[in-house]
Design a protein around this motif. Structure first.
Motif, short mmCIF file in Angstrom:
data_model
loop_
_atom_site.label_atom_id
_atom_site.label_comp_id
_atom_site.label_asym_id
_atom_site.label_seq_id
_atom_site.Cartn_x
_atom_site.Cartn_y
_atom_site.Cartn_z
N HIS A 101 0.82 -1.22 0.00
CA HIS A 101 0.00 0.00 0.00
C HIS A 101 0.85 1.27 0.00
O HIS A 101 0.51 2.25 -0.66
CB HIS A 101 -0.96 -0.01 1.18
CG HIS A 101 -2.01 -1.07 1.09
ND1 HIS A 101 -1.79 -2.37 1.52
CD2 HIS A 101 -3.27 -1.05 0.58
CE1 HIS A 101 -2.87 -3.09 1.30
NE2 HIS A 101 -3.79 -2.33 0.73
N ALA A 102 1.97 1.24 0.71
CA ALA A 102 2.86 2.40 0.70
C ALA A 102 3.42 2.62 -0.70
O ALA A 102 3.50 3.76 -1.19
CB ALA A 102 3.98 2.22 1.71
N TRP A 105 0.88 4.30 -3.07
CA TRP A 105 0.84 5.76 -2.94
C TRP A 105 2.07 6.40 -3.58
O TRP A 105 1.96 7.45 -4.23
CB TRP A 105 0.73 6.16 -1.47
CG TRP A 105 -0.64 5.97 -0.90
CD1 TRP A 105 -1.13 4.84 -0.30
CD2 TRP A 105 -1.70 6.92 -0.88
NE1 TRP A 105 -2.43 5.04 0.08
CE2 TRP A 105 -2.81 6.30 -0.25
CE3 TRP A 105 -1.82 8.24 -1.31
CZ2 TRP A 105 -4.02 6.95 -0.05
CZ3 TRP A 105 -3.03 8.90 -1.12
CH2 TRP A 105 -4.12 8.26 -0.51
N ARG A 110 1.47 10.54 -4.72
CA ARG A 110 0.59 11.31 -3.85
C ARG A 110 1.01 11.15 -2.39
O ARG A 110 1.28 10.02 -1.94
CB ARG A 110 -0.86 10.85 -3.99
CG ARG A 110 -1.54 11.22 -5.29
CD ARG A 110 -3.03 10.90 -5.22
NE ARG A 110 -3.67 11.59 -4.10
CZ ARG A 110 -4.95 11.37 -3.74
NH1 ARG A 110 -5.67 10.47 -4.39
NH2 ARG A 110 -5.47 12.03 -2.73
N ILE A 112 0.27 10.76 1.55
CA ILE A 112 -0.83 10.10 2.26
C ILE A 112 -1.44 11.11 3.22
O ILE A 112 -0.80 11.54 4.19
CB ILE A 112 -0.34 8.86 3.03
CG1 ILE A 112 0.34 7.87 2.08
CG2 ILE A 112 -1.49 8.19 3.77
CD1 ILE A 112 1.01 6.71 2.78
N ASN A 114 -3.63 12.98 6.15
CA ASN A 114 -3.96 12.68 7.54
C ASN A 114 -5.49 12.71 7.67
O ASN A 114 -6.09 13.78 7.78
CB ASN A 114 -3.30 13.70 8.47
CG ASN A 114 -3.35 13.28 9.92
OD1 ASN A 114 -4.16 12.44 10.31
ND2 ASN A 114 -2.50 13.87 10.74
N HIS A 119 -3.58 7.93 12.15
CA HIS A 119 -2.50 8.68 11.52
C HIS A 119 -1.98 9.75 12.48
O HIS A 119 -0.76 9.89 12.69
CB HIS A 119 -3.04 9.31 10.24
CG HIS A 119 -2.01 9.97 9.37
ND1 HIS A 119 -1.92 9.74 8.02
CD2 HIS A 119 -1.04 10.88 9.64
CE1 HIS A 119 -0.95 10.47 7.50
NE2 HIS A 119 -0.40 11.16 8.47
N SER A 126 0.74 15.06 6.68
CA SER A 126 0.62 14.01 5.68
C SER A 126 1.96 13.31 5.55
O SER A 126 3.01 13.89 5.83
CB SER A 126 0.22 14.60 4.33
OG SER A 126 -1.03 15.25 4.39
N ALA A 195 -1.18 3.76 5.03
CA ALA A 195 -1.41 3.77 3.59
C ALA A 195 -2.64 2.94 3.23
O ALA A 195 -3.45 3.34 2.38
CB ALA A 195 -0.18 3.24 2.86
N ALA A 198 -5.87 4.81 4.48
CA ALA A 198 -6.19 5.96 3.63
C ALA A 198 -6.76 5.51 2.29
O ALA A 198 -7.72 6.11 1.77
CB ALA A 198 -4.94 6.82 3.43
N TYR A 199 -6.17 4.46 1.72
CA TYR A 199 -6.68 3.93 0.46
C TYR A 199 -8.13 3.46 0.62
O TYR A 199 -9.00 3.81 -0.20
CB TYR A 199 -5.81 2.76 0.00
CG TYR A 199 -6.45 1.89 -1.05
CD1 TYR A 199 -6.65 2.36 -2.35
CD2 TYR A 199 -6.89 0.61 -0.72
CE1 TYR A 199 -7.26 1.56 -3.30
CE2 TYR A 199 -7.50 -0.19 -1.67
CZ TYR A 199 -7.69 0.29 -2.96
OH TYR A 199 -8.30 -0.50 -3.88
#
Length: 234
Positions: A101-102, A105, A110, A112, A114, A119, A126, A195, A198-199
């Protein structure tokens, strides 16, 4: 016996935590640690699968990337690590992974955002993403240039490496750090979870706003700083 046995053991254990936490596949990652008094960095050797890695395989270099101890080549990312150690004076360990996932991003180029208190528990900003490296830099000393990309982004955003212990390198992946190699790995695990969260959040609601500042302050400072009250203290 190695003069750096303690450091090599610490770095070995941190590296072996990566597959246990599901942060790497095969040879996708590395952890280093520094002895600032001795001026040396211990790091995973290049291209060695984790299931084959031994303490004695850990390579020791100086801050100019010169071999101090070891029979193998150090990680290809060594110059990125040593550059960060030279500029982030409080850092004791650095971790690089290609966690799913990291990396997603980073590939999307982009930061990530907050979006919630998980987070905010770990950082006030971010998770930053670097600019895309120029063709000239790519053709030059690539790993050194990767470190410069990170330094440039922290300078541009006026970020403290003590408060923001993680970054995404655009089109590449995450680097994290901390006071010890183990803390750097911890931060890599945290970053991967941030990550992923957030996704999922932006998949459910693409218009989700950033968390409000009062919640950021409450959650961050109850864990960090002189007035922190989370946990059991010293």
């Amino acid at each position: 016996m190695s003069a750096y046995k303690y450091l090599k053991e610490e770095v070995y254990e941190a590296n072996m935590e990566l597959p246990r936490k599901g942060l790497v596949l095969y040879t996708f990652g590395n952890v280093s640690g520094i002895d600032r008094q001795a001026g040396v960095v211990a790091i995973k050797p290049s291209g060695v699968p984790y299931e084959e890695l031994r303490v004695e395989d850990i390579v020791v270099v100086d801050l100019d990337n010169q071999l101090v101890e070891g029979a193998m080549r150090p990680s290809s990312d060594t110059k990125t690590h040593t550059l960060l150690y030279r500029h982030f004076n409080t850092v004791g360990g650095i971790c690089h992974t290609h966690s799913t996932h990291a990396v997603a991003w980073a590939q999307a180029m982009r930061p990530i955002p907050n979006l919630g208190t998980t987070h905010a528990d770990h950082l006030v900003a971010s998770v930053p993403v670097t600019d895309v490296m120029s063709d000239e830099a790519i053709k030059g000393d690539y790993e050194h240039e990767t470190g410069l990309q990170i330094l440039d982004k922290f300078k541009e955003l006026d970020l403290s490496p003590e408060e923001v212990e993680m970054v995404l390198v655009a089109c590449h992946g995450p680097f994290t750090w901390g006071k010890t190699p183990a803390k750097a790995v911890y931060n890599s695990a945290v970053l991967e979870e941030l990550a992923r969260m957030a996704y999922l959040t932006l998949t459910i609601n693409p218009a989700t706003p950033a968390i409000k500042q009062s919640l950021v302050d409450k959650h961050y400072f109850r864990k960090h700083g002189k007035d922190a009250y989370y946990g059991q203290g010293c």
